[in-house]
Motif scaffolding. Structure first.
Motif, mmCIF file in Angstrom:
data_model
loop_
_atom_site.group_PDB
_atom_site.id
_atom_site.type_symbol
_atom_site.label_atom_id
_atom_site.label_comp_id
_atom_site.label_asym_id
_atom_site.label_seq_id
_atom_site.Cartn_x
_atom_site.Cartn_y
_atom_site.Cartn_z
ATOM 1 N N GLU A 264 -12.229 -20.199 -3.596
ATOM 2 C CA GLU A 264 -12.389 -19.277 -2.479
ATOM 3 C C GLU A 264 -11.047 -18.675 -2.067
ATOM 4 N N TRP A 265 -9.992 -19.435 -2.223
ATOM 5 C CA TRP A 265 -8.653 -18.921 -1.905
ATOM 6 C C TRP A 265 -8.316 -17.733 -2.806
ATOM 7 N N ASN A 266 -8.630 -17.861 -4.100
ATOM 8 C CA ASN A 266 -8.396 -16.744 -5.013
ATOM 9 C C ASN A 266 -9.326 -15.578 -4.699
ATOM 10 N N ALA A 267 -10.570 -15.869 -4.311
ATOM 11 C CA ALA A 267 -11.482 -14.800 -3.909
ATOM 12 C C ALA A 267 -10.955 -14.069 -2.676
ATOM 13 N N PHE A 268 -10.369 -14.817 -1.745
ATOM 14 C CA PHE A 268 -9.790 -14.206 -0.549
ATOM 15 C C PHE A 268 -8.671 -13.241 -0.934
ATOM 16 N N PHE A 269 -7.831 -13.629 -1.886
ATOM 17 C CA PHE A 269 -6.752 -12.751 -2.327
ATOM 18 C C PHE A 269 -7.313 -11.469 -2.930
ATOM 19 N N ILE A 270 -8.366 -11.591 -3.719
ATOM 20 C CA ILE A 270 -8.942 -10.410 -4.363
ATOM 21 C C ILE A 270 -9.493 -9.446 -3.318
ATOM 22 N N VAL A 271 -10.249 -9.976 -2.354
ATOM 23 C CA VAL A 271 -10.765 -9.121 -1.282
ATOM 24 C C VAL A 271 -9.604 -8.502 -0.503
ATOM 25 N N SER A 272 -8.561 -9.285 -0.245
ATOM 26 C CA SER A 272 -7.405 -8.781 0.509
ATOM 27 C C SER A 272 -6.725 -7.635 -0.212
ATOM 28 N N LEU A 273 -6.647 -7.715 -1.524
ATOM 29 C CA LEU A 273 -6.022 -6.636 -2.294
ATOM 30 C C LEU A 273 -6.765 -5.323 -2.094
ATOM 31 N N PHE A 274 -8.090 -5.358 -2.208
ATOM 32 C CA PHE A 274 -8.864 -4.133 -2.016
ATOM 33 C C PHE A 274 -8.783 -3.644 -0.573
ATOM 34 N N LYS B 62 0.207 -8.050 4.827
ATOM 35 C CA LYS B 62 0.797 -7.769 3.519
ATOM 36 C C LYS B 62 1.990 -8.686 3.247
ATOM 37 N N LEU B 63 2.799 -8.939 4.268
ATOM 38 C CA LEU B 63 3.964 -9.806 4.087
ATOM 39 C C LEU B 63 3.541 -11.256 3.841
ATOM 40 N N ILE B 64 2.470 -11.691 4.482
ATOM 41 C CA ILE B 64 1.995 -13.056 4.269
ATOM 42 C C ILE B 64 1.556 -13.240 2.819
ATOM 43 N N LEU B 65 0.797 -12.287 2.296
ATOM 44 C CA LEU B 65 0.386 -12.388 0.894
ATOM 45 C C LEU B 65 1.599 -12.337 -0.032
ATOM 46 N N LEU B 66 2.544 -11.476 0.288
ATOM 47 C CA LEU B 66 3.754 -11.392 -0.535
ATOM 48 C C LEU B 66 4.480 -12.729 -0.563
ATOM 49 N N ALA B 67 4.609 -13.363 0.595
ATOM 50 C CA ALA B 67 5.310 -14.650 0.665
ATOM 51 C C ALA B 67 4.563 -15.718 -0.132
ATOM 52 N N LEU B 68 3.240 -15.714 -0.078
ATOM 53 C CA LEU B 68 2.465 -16.678 -0.838
ATOM 54 C C LEU B 68 2.657 -16.466 -2.336
#
Length: 587
Positions: free
Chosen positions: A343-353, A231-237
């Motif tokens: 694919e990077w944006n797709a990864f974020f979407i999957v990560s959110l769920f 979660k912190l990695i996504l927040l930092a990105l």
């Protein structure tokens, strides 16, 4: 526009097109962009949609092979297991380091073949670009060796081995699961990628190591720390990207992207609203500025902050925030941007769920490991801070300056015959883009299409500066063809994704050793990004034979005051290195 042919200005003659002055060609093409965007054939959009589906479907299929997890038909029962996210990270890193993700396909000037990556990095004798050849032993030189190929093969092999591995340790959550990956499995990947990165920064950046390799390190910690770290990695990105957008450049990026959006803004009249005047003043209107700093920057600061620190573990407020960020990433993907980080944006979407739908009750405050926190702080705070203060020293990727429009870039001025010499003397992953396009559409249309790419560059702030600086690099533009640095980097090093440091002096010197250009054959304008605390950007003009012939600075205020085509007779203001500000100073 057809399924296979691009949309180009209807009132031009391809046979006489190259005879027009460069400023006039840019003027025609940038005005055409306001109505049509890149004019991409429908088939290209279908290609990228299929590629995203292949990424998501391939990841699900491979992960389903994990012993004890269950087949694809049981995905709804196992998608929240801890090992699933671990393997998604491994699969995505493999996808990227193969060259299948960012920087692939026609929108990165890859036509025949549509990718580079492994086709290039598994071949000894190709060009490599070490990041610190004068400081790190055993990294000098610019030729890929058998040892480099072996290191790259180790990265690929170890990632495949990890993907097929079973879980160990038994259930690690109360809901029951097949365990986690043995963290020792990722040691060969991390070690080989680090050693390979010291010998070739291109592969390291293509792997998106600032994100995925960092995430592999998290596998060494308990599950509670892992979820908190993810979660912190996504927040930092998100925050890194948002911070980098606090500038004058990002509204230009937004206007260009939305003018190219085939989904949300298909109508020409809507595209034209992105500009002050779609014919005479191609600077962003108030609308893209609003979208940039409210819909973009503010959203990336506020909503992730709420998700990470204040959102409840379940309920409508949590899902409202999750779905907002899903829509945010879908909007980015819908523009099919140059570089195509889809694919990077797709990864974020999957990560959110996954992280909030499956693990909303795991909080970042639950992290127990000071060591993990220190690793994250160094990677997610210290490196981006240095990268924003010293953009010439740190790639925009580890600096997390995504989408901001504040990138290092270059314009290559090539005399007739230079491209032929490169074709004859350099081992590449493909022909240069003009020859690839000539194979598909003929040489005349190829040159017209490449000028559309130059128009895309020109509509950003840094492109307007490059246009003005070309006149300082060469005395007579009519004796040169001007190519973007991305055009050069893709075939020559196997990957390009908007990183101007991949086509700077290192690449110029590597080409010079192979082609032995005469003085004046190749002149390159190199523009660095804007430091976050400065109002200017540094530039250099380099001759392939003699080296740097000019250093100086350009003010961002002068860049945003100009049109994307260089006005005839206009002299771009510069401040030469070591001097006071001046206008039109002689070289």
């Amino acid at each position: 526009m057809t399924f296979t042919k691009p949309t180009l200005p209807a009132d031009i003659d391809p046979a006489t097109w190259p005879q027009l002055p460069r400023w006039q060609r840019l003027q025609i093409m940038t005005r055409h962009w306001t109505d049509n965007g890149f004019g991409t054939p429908h088939g290209v959009y279908v290609l990228y949609v299929v590629k995203i589906a292949a990424y998501l479907g391939g990841a699900a299929a491979v992960i389903s092979l994990t012993p004890g997890l269950g087949g694809l038909g049981e995905l709804t029962s196992w998608w929240t297991q801890p090992i699933v996210y671990q393997k998604l990270v491994v699969f995505t890193l493999l996808f990227e380091v193969l060259g299948l993700g960012c920087g692939s396909g026609p929108l990165t000037l890859r036509f025949v073949p549509p990718l580079g990556g492994f086709l290039y990095w598994l071949r000894p004798g190709t060009i490599r670009l070490p990041p610190w050849p004068d400081r790190v032993p055993l990294t000098r030189g610019d030729t890929r060796t058998v040892a480099d190929v072996v290191l790259y093969a180790v990265v690929l092999g170890s990632l495949v081995w990890t993907l097929l591995a079973p879980g160990v340790g038994g259930p690690v959550t109360a809901r029951g699961d097949v365990g986690l990956l043995d963290p020792m499995l990722v040691v060969p990947t991390l070690a080989a990628l680090a050693l390979l990165g010291l010998r070739d920064k291109t592969v390291f950046l293509a792997a998106r190591a600032e994100h995925y390799a960092l995430t592999l390190i998290v596998f060494f910690f308990p599950i509670t720390d892992q979820i908190a770290a993810f979660k912190l990695i996504l927040l930092a990105l998100w925050w890194g990207a948002a911070t980098s957008k606090l500038n004058h450049h990002f509204p230009y990026v937004m206007a260009v992207m939305m003018s190219n959006n085939p989904v949300l803004i298909p109508a020409k009249w809507a595209k034209r609203r992105m500009w002050r005047d779609a014919t005479h003043d191609l600077r962003p209107s108030a609308l893209p500025r609003l979208l940039a700093h409210v819909g973009g920057t503010l959203s990336e600061f506020v909503v992730p902050f709420y998700l990470v620190f204040f959102a409840p573990s379940h309920g409508p407020l949590l899902w409202a925030a999750v779905l907002y960020m899903v829509a945010f990433h879908l909007t980015i993907a819908s523009t099919i941007p140059m570089g195509v980080p889809l694919e990077w944006n797709a990864f974020f979407i999957v990560s959110l769920f996954y992280l909030y739908g499956g693990y909303g009750d795991y909080r970042v405050s639950d992290m127990d490991s000071p060591l993990l926190l220190a690793i994250l702080a160094a990677s997610l705070v210290a490196v981006p801070v240095v990268g924003n203060l010293l953009p010439d020293k740190v790639s925009f990727l580890p600096a997390m300056r995504y989408y901001a429009g504040n990138w290092a870039a270059s314009a290559w001025c090539l005399r007739p015959g230079v491209e032929d010499r490169i074709e004859a003397n350099v081992t590449k992953c493909s022909a240069l883009a003009n020859r690839q396009l000539a194979t598909l559409y003929g040489p005349q249309i190829a040159e017209v299409m490449l000028d559309k790419m130059m128009a895309w560059r020109s509509m950003h702030t840094h492109g307007r500066a490059l246009n003005g600086l070309v006149a300082r690099a060469v005395d007579d533009e009519s004796g040169y063809v001007v190519r973007d640095g991305e055009y050069m980097a893709g075939p020559l090093i196997g990957w390009n994704f908007g990183e101007g440091h991949l086509h700077n002096e290192q690449l110029i010197e590597a080409l010079q050793r192979r082609c032995d250009f005469a003085e004046g054959d190749v002149r390159v304008v190199l523009l660095e990004g804007q430091p976050i605390h400065r109002s200017w950007q540094a530039y250099r003009i380099v001759d392939a034979k003699t080296g740097v012939i000019e250093r100086g600075y350009v003010e961002v205020a002068d860049m945003i005051a100009r049109q994307p085509w260089p006005e005839p007779g206009d002299v771009f203001p510069v401040r030469l290195h070591g001097t006071e500000p001046t206008v039109g100073a002689a070289r």
